[in-house]
Design a protein around this motif. Sequence first.
Motif, PDB file in Angstrom:
ATOM      1  N   ILE A 126      78.894-100.762  37.727  1.00  0.00           N
ATOM      2  CA  ILE A 126      77.875-100.559  38.760  1.00  0.00           C
ATOM      3  C   ILE A 126      78.274-101.426  39.948  1.00  0.00           C
ATOM      4  CG2 ILE A 126      75.445-100.774  39.384  1.00  0.00           C
ATOM      5  CD1 ILE A 126      74.761-100.372  36.444  1.00  0.00           C
ATOM      6  N   PRO A 127      78.708-100.807  41.042  1.00  0.00           N
ATOM      7  CA  PRO A 127      79.216-101.586  42.172  1.00  0.00           C
ATOM      8  C   PRO A 127      78.122-102.128  43.090  1.00  0.00           C
ATOM      9  CG  PRO A 127      79.428 -99.268  42.642  1.00  0.00           C
ATOM     10  CD  PRO A 127      78.877 -99.379  41.244  1.00  0.00           C
ATOM     11  N   LEU A 128      76.855-101.839  42.776  1.00  0.00           N
ATOM     12  CA  LEU A 128      75.749-102.239  43.634  1.00  0.00           C
ATOM     13  C   LEU A 128      74.814-103.200  42.915  1.00  0.00           C
ATOM     14  CD1 LEU A 128      74.729 -98.701  44.939  1.00  0.00           C
ATOM     15  CD2 LEU A 128      76.111-100.394  46.133  1.00  0.00           C
ATOM     16  N   ASN A 166      80.489-109.563  40.940  1.00  0.00           N
ATOM     17  CA  ASN A 166      80.507-108.218  40.386  1.00  0.00           C
ATOM     18  C   ASN A 166      80.675-108.265  38.878  1.00  0.00           C
ATOM     19  OD1 ASN A 166      81.166-105.555  39.701  1.00  0.00           O
ATOM     20  ND2 ASN A 166      82.162-105.227  41.667  1.00  0.00           N
ATOM     21  N   CYS A 191      69.580 -95.297  45.562  1.00  0.00           N
ATOM     22  CA  CYS A 191      70.890 -95.931  45.431  1.00  0.00           C
ATOM     23  C   CYS A 191      71.767 -95.017  44.586  1.00  0.00           C
ATOM     24  CB  CYS A 191      70.761 -97.297  44.765  1.00  0.00           C
ATOM     25  SG  CYS A 191      69.747 -98.456  45.708  1.00  0.00           S
ATOM     26  N   GLN A 192      72.950 -94.705  45.090  1.00  0.00           N
ATOM     27  CA  GLN A 192      73.866 -93.810  44.397  1.00  0.00           C
ATOM     28  C   GLN A 192      75.226 -94.472  44.265  1.00  0.00           C
ATOM     29  OE1 GLN A 192      73.893 -90.344  46.900  1.00  0.00           O
ATOM     30  NE2 GLN A 192      71.934 -89.608  46.128  1.00  0.00           N
ATOM     31  N   TRP A 193      75.885 -94.213  43.130  1.00  0.00           N
ATOM     32  CA  TRP A 193      77.238 -94.702  42.916  1.00  0.00           C
ATOM     33  C   TRP A 193      77.933 -93.790  41.921  1.00  0.00           C
ATOM     34  CZ3 TRP A 193      72.854 -96.873  40.999  1.00  0.00           C
ATOM     35  CH2 TRP A 193      72.767 -97.060  39.620  1.00  0.00           C
ATOM     36  N   THR A 194      79.243 -93.865  41.915  1.00  0.00           N
ATOM     37  CA  THR A 194      80.041 -93.035  41.017  1.00  0.00           C
ATOM     38  C   THR A 194      80.893 -93.937  40.135  1.00  0.00           C
ATOM     39  OG1 THR A 194      80.109 -91.293  42.690  1.00  0.00           O
ATOM     40  CG2 THR A 194      81.711 -91.153  40.918  1.00  0.00           C
ATOM     41  N   THR A 195      80.932 -93.600  38.856  1.00  0.00           N
ATOM     42  CA  THR A 195      81.762 -94.308  37.883  1.00  0.00           C
ATOM     43  C   THR A 195      82.742 -93.295  37.294  1.00  0.00           C
ATOM     44  OG1 THR A 195      80.325 -93.840  35.997  1.00  0.00           O
ATOM     45  CG2 THR A 195      79.809 -95.802  37.289  1.00  0.00           C
ATOM     46  N   GLU A 222      72.265 -92.250  40.022  1.00  0.00           N
ATOM     47  CA  GLU A 222      71.306 -92.421  41.119  1.00  0.00           C
ATOM     48  C   GLU A 222      70.086 -93.160  40.594  1.00  0.00           C
ATOM     49  OE1 GLU A 222      70.246 -89.470  44.372  1.00  0.00           O
ATOM     50  OE2 GLU A 222      68.464 -89.356  43.063  1.00  0.00           O
ATOM     51  N   CYS A 262      71.671-102.888  47.392  1.00  0.00           N
ATOM     52  CA  CYS A 262      71.044-101.612  47.719  1.00  0.00           C
ATOM     53  C   CYS A 262      69.544-101.786  47.526  1.00  0.00           C
ATOM     54  CB  CYS A 262      71.586-100.501  46.815  1.00  0.00           C
ATOM     55  SG  CYS A 262      70.877 -98.882  47.225  1.00  0.00           S
ATOM     56  N   LYS A 267      78.353 -89.399  38.338  1.00  0.00           N
ATOM     57  CA  LYS A 267      77.464 -89.874  39.398  1.00  0.00           C
ATOM     58  C   LYS A 267      76.154 -90.427  38.827  1.00  0.00           C
ATOM     59  CE  LYS A 267      75.116 -88.373  43.570  1.00  0.00           C
ATOM     60  NZ  LYS A 267      74.753 -87.250  44.418  1.00  0.00           N
TER      61      LYS A 267
END
Length: 155
Positions: free
Chosen positions: A144-146, A30, A48-52, A58, A41, A56
């Motif tokens: 970015i966790p993905l 990571n 692909c969606q993630w929140t920081t 995408e 993803c 949000k």
Amino acid sequence: MVRAIAVVGLIVGLIAAVVFGPRMLGDAVNQSGSGQPMAECNLLAAPCQWTTPAGKWEATLDTLTGEGEPGIEYQLTVTTPQRPERFLAVLRGESMYMGEYPVPLGNRIENKYSARFTAPFCTMDSAMTWRIDLQQGQEPIGDIPLKLVFQAQSR
């Protein structure tokens, strides 16, 4: 004399490992430095969606139809919570190293950025997995966790 050469070679090898080792191993962990592998993803399967802390995000990848090109053309769209300057998507070979290909993302509307590109394809293996890393200039965008990936194929 042989011992001196061996010692110098060992020292040079250790220095090279210290300098280049973290960079080579950095792709597998990571970006936050937690040491945990990132979840993948598949951009072609779904957005692909993630929140920081900033909000949000995408990312979507669409396959475009086009004639005459040896590869398939894609359109990457990224919606951000803020307006990054010099926003780039960098394509890196995930299944095999084939170099790095920066793709500048242009601002379409509000906080939506997009780019059209054709992913290079491997003549040895028709299915190539690519990773997309988002950057602001030369700096990777953190949090970015993905791991954003897709499998490119030739026509």
